[in-house]
Write a protein that holds these residues in place. Structure first.
Motif, PDB file in Angstrom:
ATOM      1  N   ALA A  37       1.139  -3.639  -2.788  1.00 44.73           N
ATOM      2  CA  ALA A  37      -0.264  -4.059  -2.751  1.00 44.73           C
ATOM      3  C   ALA A  37      -1.197  -2.858  -2.599  1.00 44.73           C
ATOM      4  CB  ALA A  37      -0.472  -5.026  -1.592  1.00 44.73           C
ATOM      5  N   THR A  38      -2.331  -2.939  -3.278  1.00 41.18           N
ATOM      6  CA  THR A  38      -3.350  -1.903  -3.171  1.00 41.18           C
ATOM      7  C   THR A  38      -4.719  -2.537  -3.062  1.00 41.18           C
ATOM      8  OG1 THR A  38      -3.702  -1.746  -5.573  1.00 41.18           O
ATOM      9  CG2 THR A  38      -2.019  -0.306  -4.613  1.00 41.18           C
ATOM     10  N   ASP A  39      -5.694  -1.739  -2.621  1.00 40.55           N
ATOM     11  CA  ASP A  39      -7.094  -2.124  -2.690  1.00 40.55           C
ATOM     12  C   ASP A  39      -7.709  -1.404  -3.866  1.00 40.55           C
ATOM     13  OD1 ASP A  39      -7.837  -3.793  -0.242  1.00 40.55           O
ATOM     14  OD2 ASP A  39      -6.715  -2.154   0.673  1.00 40.55           O
ATOM     15  N   PRO A  40      -8.454  -2.114  -4.737  1.00 41.91           N
ATOM     16  CA  PRO A  40      -9.010  -1.491  -5.934  1.00 41.91           C
ATOM     17  C   PRO A  40     -10.058  -0.446  -5.599  1.00 41.91           C
ATOM     18  CG  PRO A  40      -9.930  -3.678  -5.633  1.00 41.91           C
ATOM     19  CD  PRO A  40      -8.843  -3.522  -4.614  1.00 41.91           C
ATOM     20  N   VAL A  41     -10.183   0.552  -6.482  1.00 39.91           N
ATOM     21  CA  VAL A  41     -11.197   1.575  -6.291  1.00 39.91           C
ATOM     22  C   VAL A  41     -12.503   1.088  -6.879  1.00 39.91           C
ATOM     23  CG1 VAL A  41      -9.470   3.381  -6.394  1.00 39.91           C
ATOM     24  CG2 VAL A  41     -10.675   2.748  -8.470  1.00 39.91           C
ATOM     25  N   ALA A  42     -13.603   1.771  -6.529  1.00 40.47           N
ATOM     26  CA  ALA A  42     -14.912   1.400  -7.048  1.00 40.47           C
ATOM     27  C   ALA A  42     -14.945   1.564  -8.560  1.00 40.47           C
ATOM     28  CB  ALA A  42     -16.002   2.265  -6.405  1.00 40.47           C
ATOM     29  N   SER A  43     -15.606   0.646  -9.229  1.00 42.05           N
ATOM     30  CA  SER A  43     -15.633   0.683 -10.695  1.00 42.05           C
ATOM     31  C   SER A  43     -16.403   1.874 -11.228  1.00 42.05           C
ATOM     32  CB  SER A  43     -16.260  -0.608 -11.241  1.00 42.05           C
ATOM     33  OG  SER A  43     -17.570  -0.783 -10.746  1.00 42.05           O
ATOM     34  N   ALA A  72      -7.790  -1.790   3.375  1.00 45.76           N
ATOM     35  CA  ALA A  72      -6.955  -2.560   4.304  1.00 45.76           C
ATOM     36  C   ALA A  72      -5.484  -2.191   4.201  1.00 45.76           C
ATOM     37  CB  ALA A  72      -7.156  -4.054   4.040  1.00 45.76           C
ATOM     38  N   TYR A  73      -4.981  -2.024   2.980  1.00 44.64           N
ATOM     39  CA  TYR A  73      -3.558  -1.718   2.822  1.00 44.64           C
ATOM     40  C   TYR A  73      -3.227  -0.292   3.255  1.00 44.64           C
ATOM     41  CZ  TYR A  73      -2.739  -6.185   0.569  1.00 44.64           C
ATOM     42  OH  TYR A  73      -2.619  -7.527   0.318  1.00 44.64           O
ATOM     43  N   CYS A  74      -4.199   0.626   3.126  1.00 44.82           N
ATOM     44  CA  CYS A  74      -3.993   1.986   3.650  1.00 44.82           C
ATOM     45  C   CYS A  74      -3.869   1.937   5.170  1.00 44.82           C
ATOM     46  CB  CYS A  74      -5.163   2.888   3.265  1.00 44.82           C
ATOM     47  SG  CYS A  74      -5.400   3.114   1.491  1.00 44.82           S
ATOM     48  N   THR A 103      -5.620   3.615  -9.694  1.00 41.86           N
ATOM     49  CA  THR A 103      -6.547   2.494  -9.835  1.00 41.86           C
ATOM     50  C   THR A 103      -6.734   1.731  -8.526  1.00 41.86           C
ATOM     51  OG1 THR A 103      -4.745   1.037 -10.557  1.00 41.86           O
ATOM     52  CG2 THR A 103      -5.981   2.177 -12.280  1.00 41.86           C
ATOM     53  N   GLY A 104      -5.927   2.047  -7.525  1.00 45.39           N
ATOM     54  CA  GLY A 104      -6.037   1.389  -6.241  1.00 45.39           C
ATOM     55  C   GLY A 104      -5.353   2.215  -5.173  1.00 45.39           C
ATOM     56  N   THR A 105      -5.729   1.987  -3.922  1.00 38.22           N
ATOM     57  CA  THR A 105      -5.134   2.714  -2.806  1.00 38.22           C
ATOM     58  C   THR A 105      -4.404   1.732  -1.894  1.00 38.22           C
ATOM     59  OG1 THR A 105      -7.273   2.545  -1.664  1.00 38.22           O
ATOM     60  CG2 THR A 105      -6.783   4.626  -2.795  1.00 38.22           C
ATOM     61  N   PRO A 106      -3.297   2.163  -1.281  1.00 35.96           N
ATOM     62  CA  PRO A 106      -2.656   3.479  -1.413  1.00 35.96           C
ATOM     63  C   PRO A 106      -1.871   3.594  -2.717  1.00 35.96           C
ATOM     64  CG  PRO A 106      -1.324   2.075  -0.009  1.00 35.96           C
ATOM     65  CD  PRO A 106      -2.571   1.284  -0.326  1.00 35.96           C
ATOM     66  N   MET A 107      -1.682   4.832  -3.155  1.00 32.48           N
ATOM     67  CA  MET A 107      -0.820   5.112  -4.310  1.00 32.48           C
ATOM     68  C   MET A 107       0.301   6.010  -3.802  1.00 32.48           C
ATOM     69  SD  MET A 107      -1.772   7.136  -7.835  1.00 32.48           S
ATOM     70  CE  MET A 107      -0.774   7.002  -9.323  1.00 32.48           C
ATOM     71  N   ILE A 108       1.519   5.490  -3.808  1.00 29.71           N
ATOM     72  CA  ILE A 108       2.670   6.204  -3.258  1.00 29.71           C
ATOM     73  C   ILE A 108       3.426   6.882  -4.394  1.00 29.71           C
ATOM     74  CG2 ILE A 108       4.778   6.016  -1.885  1.00 29.71           C
ATOM     75  CD1 ILE A 108       3.644   3.429  -0.704  1.00 29.71           C
ATOM     76  N   ILE A 109       3.645   8.183  -4.269  1.00 29.23           N
ATOM     77  CA  ILE A 109       4.273   8.959  -5.330  1.00 29.23           C
ATOM     78  C   ILE A 109       5.504   9.673  -4.785  1.00 29.23           C
ATOM     79  CG2 ILE A 109       3.920  10.771  -7.057  1.00 29.23           C
ATOM     80  CD1 ILE A 109       0.905  10.212  -6.789  1.00 29.23           C
ATOM     81  N   ALA A 110       6.637   9.455  -5.455  1.00 34.20           N
ATOM     82  CA  ALA A 110       7.878  10.114  -5.058  1.00 34.20           C
ATOM     83  C   ALA A 110       7.858  11.582  -5.492  1.00 34.20           C
ATOM     84  CB  ALA A 110       9.073   9.395  -5.674  1.00 34.20           C
ATOM     85  N   GLU A 111       8.866  12.328  -5.053  1.00 33.89           N
ATOM     86  CA  GLU A 111       8.878  13.770  -5.308  1.00 33.89           C
ATOM     87  C   GLU A 111       8.972  14.128  -6.783  1.00 33.89           C
ATOM     88  OE1 GLU A 111      11.014  16.195  -2.083  1.00 33.89           O
ATOM     89  OE2 GLU A 111      11.829  14.171  -1.774  1.00 33.89           O
TER      90      GLU A 111
END
Length: 292
Positions: A283-289, A162-164, A243-251
């Motif tokens: 906010a993120t949605d958790p990934v599958a365990s 949802a957050y993606c 551990t969750g999506t989205p994961m935002i990473i700077a340069e």
């Protein structure tokens, strides 16, 4: 879990770090000097009574320097020399006896320099993350960018979370903020899942940007298969600590967090560029365990 760590950091304004409960740090006092003051008077926030100028007082002061609102249930000697153990918001943290360092144990543990307000673990992980992401060619990322971007972020995304989807629904606004977005694939339900197959279809589409947008809006996309890097990108996301999506990473490899509204993401990137820190609390949605 880093949730308690981020809860501790949450009160520290990224644009006004000096607004903490103790003004001594801004005046150049050492953590111990702050702790002495805290121990000599009533403890800040909700905390057990501790003696003045003791390791326990410095532990209380260090935690409340990060967040004066959190509840400290108990402070005692830690099972490791040189540290106090504190129960904070139902979680265990360790604070060095001089009040300088706070250690959060667990799978997503972190070591925090209280005086410098720096996540020392994140600094090390950022370097690793930056090198890992280099293995994904830009040609294998799905890029939405303005003509002359001020910043570029790499984002591990999923077509179902949802957050993606919320982030992508505002992609034009992120671009207006001068932010180029480079999407990388992370099917959060794991390898072989319907989610994984759908993301392969996106990456194999002749127009990846349209296919990704359609998939995130529940519009049908043609099932496709080809030589692709979706599984490789998923593996890199795991190695980068996702551990969750989205994961935002700077340069520079720093995680900016999960979903952040366009203006907030721009502000976080501005602070990072000025040598500040990010909240990493989107906010993120958790990934599958199972992790695929």
């Amino acid at each position: 879990m880093k949730q308690i760590f981020f809860a501790l950091l949450g009160v520290i304004s990224l644009s006004a770090c000096a607004q903490g409960p103790q003004s001594g740090a801004a005046a150049g006092k050492a953590p111990g000097a702050q702790a002495t003051t805290a121990g000599a008077t009533a403890p800040l926030g909700n905390a057990p009574k501790v003696g003045a100028n003791t390791p326990e007082a410095r532990a209380v002061a260090a935690v409340h320097m990060l967040n004066p609102r959190v509840t400290i249930e108990k402070v005692k000697a830690a099972p490791i020399a040189g540290f106090r153990e504190a129960i904070v918001q139902g979680q265990v943290v360790y604070v060095s006896d001089d009040g300088r360092y706070l250690f959060l144990p667990g799978p997503q543990g972190a070591l925090y320099d209280v005086a410098a307000k720096k996540d020392l673990s994140e600094q090390s992980l950022a370097t690793v993350r930056k090198d890992l992401i280099k293995a994904i060619p830009v040609s294998e990322r799905i890029v939405f960018a303005p003509p002359n971007p001020k910043y570029t972020v790499a984002i591990f995304t999923d077509v179902e979370c949802a957050y993606c989807r919320k982030f992508h629904s505002e992609i034009a606004e992120y671009n207006k903020q001068g932010i180029a977005v480079q999407y990388m694939a992370f099917p959060r339900m794991g390898i072989g899942s319907p989610d994984h197959k759908k993301m392969i279809s996106v990456w194999c589409a002749p127009d990846r940007k349209k296919a990704l947008t359609d998939a995130k809006n529940d519009r049908p996309i043609q099932a496709r298969d080809c030589k692709n890097t979706v599984s490789m990108q998923y593996d890199i996301g795991q190695r980068a600590g996702l551990t969750g999506t989205p994961m935002i990473i700077a340069e520079d490899g720093t995680t900016v967090g999960g979903y952040l509204p366009p203006q907030q993401l721009r502000e976080a990137l501005d602070r990072l560029a000025q040598g500040g820190k990010t909240s990493a609390s989107g906010a993120t949605d958790p990934v599958a365990s199972t992790g695929g």
